[in-house]
Design a protein around this motif. Structure first.
Motif, mmCIF file in Angstrom:
data_model
loop_
_atom_site.group_PDB
_atom_site.id
_atom_site.type_symbol
_atom_site.label_atom_id
_atom_site.label_comp_id
_atom_site.label_asym_id
_atom_site.label_seq_id
_atom_site.Cartn_x
_atom_site.Cartn_y
_atom_site.Cartn_z
ATOM 1 N N PRO A 113 0.772 -1.053 -0.289
ATOM 2 C CA PRO A 113 -0.307 0.300 0.394
ATOM 3 C C PRO A 113 0.786 1.181 -0.427
ATOM 4 C CG PRO A 113 -0.324 -0.770 1.896
ATOM 5 C CD PRO A 113 0.593 -2.428 1.067
ATOM 6 N N ALA A 114 0.454 2.333 -0.293
ATOM 7 C CA ALA A 114 1.343 3.427 -0.452
ATOM 8 C C ALA A 114 0.992 4.049 0.534
ATOM 9 C CB ALA A 114 0.148 4.667 -1.527
ATOM 10 N N GLY A 115 2.042 5.014 1.014
ATOM 11 C CA GLY A 115 2.233 5.345 2.656
ATOM 12 C C GLY A 115 2.716 6.145 2.292
ATOM 13 N N LYS A 116 3.523 6.535 4.132
ATOM 14 C CA LYS A 116 4.495 7.723 4.219
ATOM 15 C C LYS A 116 5.871 7.212 4.825
ATOM 16 C CE LYS A 116 1.637 10.708 5.662
ATOM 17 N NZ LYS A 116 0.671 12.002 7.341
ATOM 18 N N PHE A 117 7.147 7.661 3.890
ATOM 19 C CA PHE A 117 8.133 6.929 4.855
ATOM 20 C C PHE A 117 9.088 7.734 4.934
ATOM 21 C CE2 PHE A 117 6.338 4.022 1.345
ATOM 22 C CZ PHE A 117 6.422 3.918 0.866
ATOM 23 N N LEU A 118 10.297 7.395 5.776
ATOM 24 C CA LEU A 118 11.583 8.256 5.831
ATOM 25 C C LEU A 118 12.084 8.138 4.819
ATOM 26 C CD1 LEU A 118 12.671 9.945 8.422
ATOM 27 C CD2 LEU A 118 13.803 7.838 9.056
ATOM 28 N N SER A 119 12.852 8.949 4.104
ATOM 29 C CA SER A 119 13.862 8.922 2.951
ATOM 30 C C SER A 119 14.809 9.578 3.823
ATOM 31 C CB SER A 119 12.672 9.146 2.099
ATOM 32 O OG SER A 119 13.228 10.586 1.491
ATOM 33 N N TYR A 120 15.741 8.829 2.073
ATOM 34 C CA TYR A 120 17.486 9.921 2.525
ATOM 35 C C TYR A 120 17.575 9.602 1.134
ATOM 36 C CZ TYR A 120 21.961 11.124 3.488
ATOM 37 O OH TYR A 120 23.065 12.446 3.582
ATOM 38 N N ASN A 121 17.989 10.691 0.046
ATOM 39 C CA ASN A 121 18.417 10.393 -1.274
ATOM 40 C C ASN A 121 20.023 10.765 -1.226
ATOM 41 O OD1 ASN A 121 16.033 10.663 -2.343
ATOM 42 N ND2 ASN A 121 16.091 12.940 -1.599
ATOM 43 N N HIS A 122 20.453 9.055 -1.512
ATOM 44 C CA HIS A 122 22.255 9.014 -1.501
ATOM 45 C C HIS A 122 22.457 9.253 -2.530
ATOM 46 C CE1 HIS A 122 25.835 7.214 -0.759
ATOM 47 N NE2 HIS A 122 25.628 6.262 -1.355
ATOM 48 N N PRO A 138 29.828 7.145 -12.989
ATOM 49 C CA PRO A 138 30.553 6.411 -12.096
ATOM 50 C C PRO A 138 30.238 6.465 -10.850
ATOM 51 C CG PRO A 138 31.773 8.781 -13.222
ATOM 52 C CD PRO A 138 29.861 7.899 -13.646
ATOM 53 N N GLU A 139 30.589 5.176 -9.645
ATOM 54 C CA GLU A 139 30.471 5.018 -8.456
ATOM 55 C C GLU A 139 30.254 6.616 -7.733
ATOM 56 O OE1 GLU A 139 31.633 1.880 -5.877
ATOM 57 O OE2 GLU A 139 33.460 2.729 -5.768
ATOM 58 N N ASP A 140 30.662 7.102 -7.494
ATOM 59 C CA ASP A 140 30.896 8.627 -7.041
ATOM 60 C C ASP A 140 29.179 9.284 -7.472
ATOM 61 O OD1 ASP A 140 31.998 9.284 -9.442
ATOM 62 O OD2 ASP A 140 32.703 10.699 -7.623
ATOM 63 N N GLU A 141 28.760 8.604 -8.919
ATOM 64 C CA GLU A 141 27.649 9.547 -9.369
ATOM 65 C C GLU A 141 25.950 9.014 -9.368
ATOM 66 O OE1 GLU A 141 27.615 12.277 -12.202
ATOM 67 O OE2 GLU A 141 29.638 13.073 -11.486
ATOM 68 N N LEU A 142 26.291 7.646 -8.825
ATOM 69 C CA LEU A 142 25.199 7.115 -8.816
ATOM 70 C C LEU A 142 23.904 7.290 -7.809
ATOM 71 C CD1 LEU A 142 27.002 3.796 -7.918
ATOM 72 C CD2 LEU A 142 25.055 4.398 -10.047
ATOM 73 N N GLN A 143 23.223 6.901 -7.863
ATOM 74 C CA GLN A 143 22.163 8.146 -6.999
ATOM 75 C C GLN A 143 20.707 7.101 -6.268
ATOM 76 O OE1 GLN A 143 19.931 11.280 -9.154
ATOM 77 N NE2 GLN A 143 21.793 12.178 -9.814
ATOM 78 N N THR A 144 20.716 6.956 -5.032
ATOM 79 C CA THR A 144 19.313 5.768 -4.573
ATOM 80 C C THR A 144 19.008 6.818 -3.735
ATOM 81 O OG1 THR A 144 21.540 4.026 -4.672
ATOM 82 C CG2 THR A 144 19.772 3.549 -2.922
ATOM 83 N N GLU A 145 17.538 6.086 -3.662
ATOM 84 C CA GLU A 145 16.522 7.022 -2.881
ATOM 85 C C GLU A 145 16.519 5.399 -1.668
ATOM 86 O OE1 GLU A 145 11.874 8.844 -1.736
ATOM 87 O OE2 GLU A 145 13.111 8.671 -3.821
ATOM 88 N N ILE A 146 16.662 5.647 -0.228
ATOM 89 C CA ILE A 146 16.014 5.169 0.353
ATOM 90 C C ILE A 146 15.038 5.496 1.346
ATOM 91 C CG2 ILE A 146 17.125 3.975 2.805
ATOM 92 C CD1 ILE A 146 19.707 4.477 2.239
ATOM 93 N N LEU A 147 14.134 4.888 0.808
ATOM 94 C CA LEU A 147 12.619 4.534 2.141
ATOM 95 C C LEU A 147 12.274 3.675 3.318
ATOM 96 C CD1 LEU A 147 10.908 4.989 -1.718
ATOM 97 C CD2 LEU A 147 11.020 6.976 -0.110
ATOM 98 N N ILE A 148 12.030 3.837 4.048
ATOM 99 C CA ILE A 148 11.759 3.128 5.135
ATOM 100 C C ILE A 148 10.219 3.344 5.505
ATOM 101 C CG2 ILE A 148 12.005 2.559 7.354
ATOM 102 C CD1 ILE A 148 15.025 3.687 6.838
ATOM 103 N N PRO A 149 9.259 2.306 5.404
ATOM 104 C CA PRO A 149 7.801 2.508 5.632
ATOM 105 C C PRO A 149 7.431 3.604 7.153
ATOM 106 C CG PRO A 149 7.498 0.705 4.948
ATOM 107 C CD PRO A 149 9.501 1.348 4.863
ATOM 108 N N LEU A 150 6.516 4.297 7.038
ATOM 109 C CA LEU A 150 6.422 5.117 8.797
ATOM 110 C C LEU A 150 5.463 3.928 9.120
ATOM 111 C CD1 LEU A 150 6.373 8.370 8.219
ATOM 112 C CD2 LEU A 150 8.973 6.706 8.503
ATOM 113 N N GLN A 151 5.209 3.346 10.463
ATOM 114 C CA GLN A 151 4.384 2.477 10.694
ATOM 115 C C GLN A 151 3.302 3.872 11.570
ATOM 116 O OE1 GLN A 151 4.710 0.915 15.464
ATOM 117 N NE2 GLN A 151 5.022 -1.122 14.401
ATOM 118 N N ASN A 152 1.466 2.791 10.840
ATOM 119 C CA ASN A 152 0.506 3.764 11.176
ATOM 120 C C ASN A 152 -0.159 4.200 12.855
ATOM 121 O OD1 ASN A 152 -0.044 4.132 8.803
ATOM 122 N ND2 ASN A 152 -1.314 1.682 8.595
#
Length: 90
Positions: free
Chosen positions: A26-35, A76-90
């Motif tokens: 399901p869709a929801g809210k996340f704690l995220s970080y753009n690495h 290049p490795e130093d330009e890789l972009q990853t978004e980490i998403l951790i779901p918030l508990q309701n």
């Protein structure tokens, strides 16, 4: 350990391959970080996110998601972009 690959879809697809299973999260809210940088640095970002959540009384759940924005075969490795998403508990 199990690993799941996810692809966003607009509607339910029929599974015809016997080794595949479709799960709907399901869709929801996340704690995220753009690495930006090496995949080997992601553990540091997870540590930061879990510490941030603890300090701010944010309750997390699972499964975590990682979105790989670009291709390691093309940048290049130093330009890789990853978004980490951790779901918030309701």
């Amino acid at each position: 350990e199990d690993i799941e690959c996810a692809v966003p879809i607009l509607e339910q697809e029929e599974v015809t391959h016997t080794n595949l299973e479709i799960k709907i999260y399901p869709a929801g809210k996340f704690l995220s970080y753009n690495h930006k940088g090496s995949y080997f640095q992601l553990y540091e970002k997870y540590t930061y996110l879990f510490k941030y959540a603890e300090e701010h009384n944010i309750r997390l759940t699972s499964p975590n998601r990682e979105l790989y924005i670009n291709d390691p075969a093309e940048v290049p490795e130093d330009e890789l972009q990853t978004e980490i998403l951790i779901p918030l508990q309701n």
